[in-house]
Write a protein that holds these residues in place. Structure first.
Motif: not given
Length: 352
Positions: A60-77
């Motif tokens: 399994v070649n799961l790679r990071y492609h340099m984009g953002p993740v949801l790191s700001n807290a809190p994640i507001k749904i």
């Protein structure tokens, strides 16, 4: 993305949600045992013969492609209830989402460490290029009910975005392009493009031409009347499996469609957090059809899963199966997620 089981990997379903009062939770725990039912999923697959973390593979070649993740807290749904929804069903779904964040007041911490919050910890292992992790803090920040079916009773992928546009134009439902995630949940009388045929849910981001902003969102549909044997399996089974396959498992909350949605919601939220703009964490070379952290583990809920087995999960005396607890004592079954450190599927209920 979350496809039907007979088209892609294994369908993620939930096997249990059970309301436990604080007075009786320890007694019920004594009535719990583990089991690993074999469910004859078509096209069942496993990445290896490992029984420690089923799905483990160096391929399994799961790679990071340099984009953002949801790191700001809190994640507001921000939830958009599209169509007609009963309040008990809303409460059940929100209870699952509320249980993602860690809490010192969780009613089940003295019973089991396998909580929804511990399950989300795997998603929080994913980082962006600055080293910031996916936030462990998640909350329902707003709700909007589209009772008049503003875009009709059939939605396309583009009109799903118009549903969001309608909602954010209705104060006080906000446009939150910093911490916001929009969750569109369609009722069982709403049909959606590719629903039941190719997907049970999907996530993407809005186009400025449609909504005015780029906003991460996910859609999940209630399959109760349309295709429970596809998107709420194994609470319903395909007709061709009658006699030769397993019987439908008991729906823990008495509603096959809503019980089936919760697992798909968990799947999509984990992928949305780790790949919100479809340029962060995924396997494969095609960003229009990425294989993400939920896709890699569909159908796996416990140790020993794979080859038609869901893995070791807990089962109470009422026949309800689950692998995690929510904050308020409810029980859920959520699929495992791909762990980037172990390079395998993993969850809080693992036995080894």
């Amino acid at each position: 993305m979350s496809p039907p089981h007979f088209l892609f990997f294994l369908l993620a379903t939930i096997l249990s949600v059970s309301l436990i009062s604080s007075a009786s939770k320890q007694t019920q725990q004594l009535d719990t045992h583990t089991h690993n039912p074999k469910l004859q999923f078509p096209l069942a697959r496993t990445l290896s013969n490992s029984k420690r973390f089923e799905g483990s593979s160096n391929l399994v070649n799961l790679r990071y492609h340099m984009g953002p993740v949801l790191s700001n807290a809190p994640i507001k749904i921000y939830i958009i209830w599209y169509g007609k929804w009963a309040q008990p069903h809303k409460y059940l779904i929100k209870d699952f989402i509320d249980s993602i964040s860690p809490s010192t007041t969780t009613t089940t911490t003295n019973v089991s460490p396998a909580t929804v919050s511990e399950w989300w910890k795997t998603a929080s292992l994913y980082t962006d290029q600055t080293g910031a992790n996916v936030s462990r803090s998640v909350l329902v920040a707003g709700e909007y009910s589209d009772l008049k079916y503003s875009q009709g009773s059939h939605l396309t992928r583009l009109s799903v975005q118009q549903v969001i546009a309608t909602a954010v134009k209705s104060a006080p439902f906000p446009v939150d392009h910093k911490n916001g995630v929009y969750l569109i949940l369609t009722s069982q009388d709403v049909t959606v493009q590719d629903f039941c045929r190719a997907v049970c849910g999907f996530h993407y981001f809005t186009f400025p031409s449609q909504v005015g902003y780029t906003l991460p969102y996910a859609w999940i549909g209630n399959s109760g009347k349309q295709c429970p044997e596809v998107c709420a399996y194994p609470f319903a089974v395909p007709g061709y499996m009658a006699g030769g396959g397993p019987g439908a498992l008991k729906s823990p909350n008495g509603d096959v469609g809503v019980d089936g949605m919760i697992s798909v919601i968990g799947h999509e939220l984990a992928e949305l957090a780790s790949n919100p703009l479809v340029n962060a964490w995924y396997a494969g070379e095609d960003p229009t059809a990425p294989t993400e952290i939920g896709d890699l583990c569909e159908g796996l809920y416990g140790t020993g899963g794979g080859g038609g087995y869901i893995g070791q999960v807990m089962k109470d005396r009422g026949g309800r199966s689950y692998n995690v607890y929510g904050k308020r004592g409810r029980r859920f079954l959520v699929q495992w997620l791909w762990n980037p450190i172990l390079k395998a599927c993993s969850g809080p209920n693992r036995l080894d």
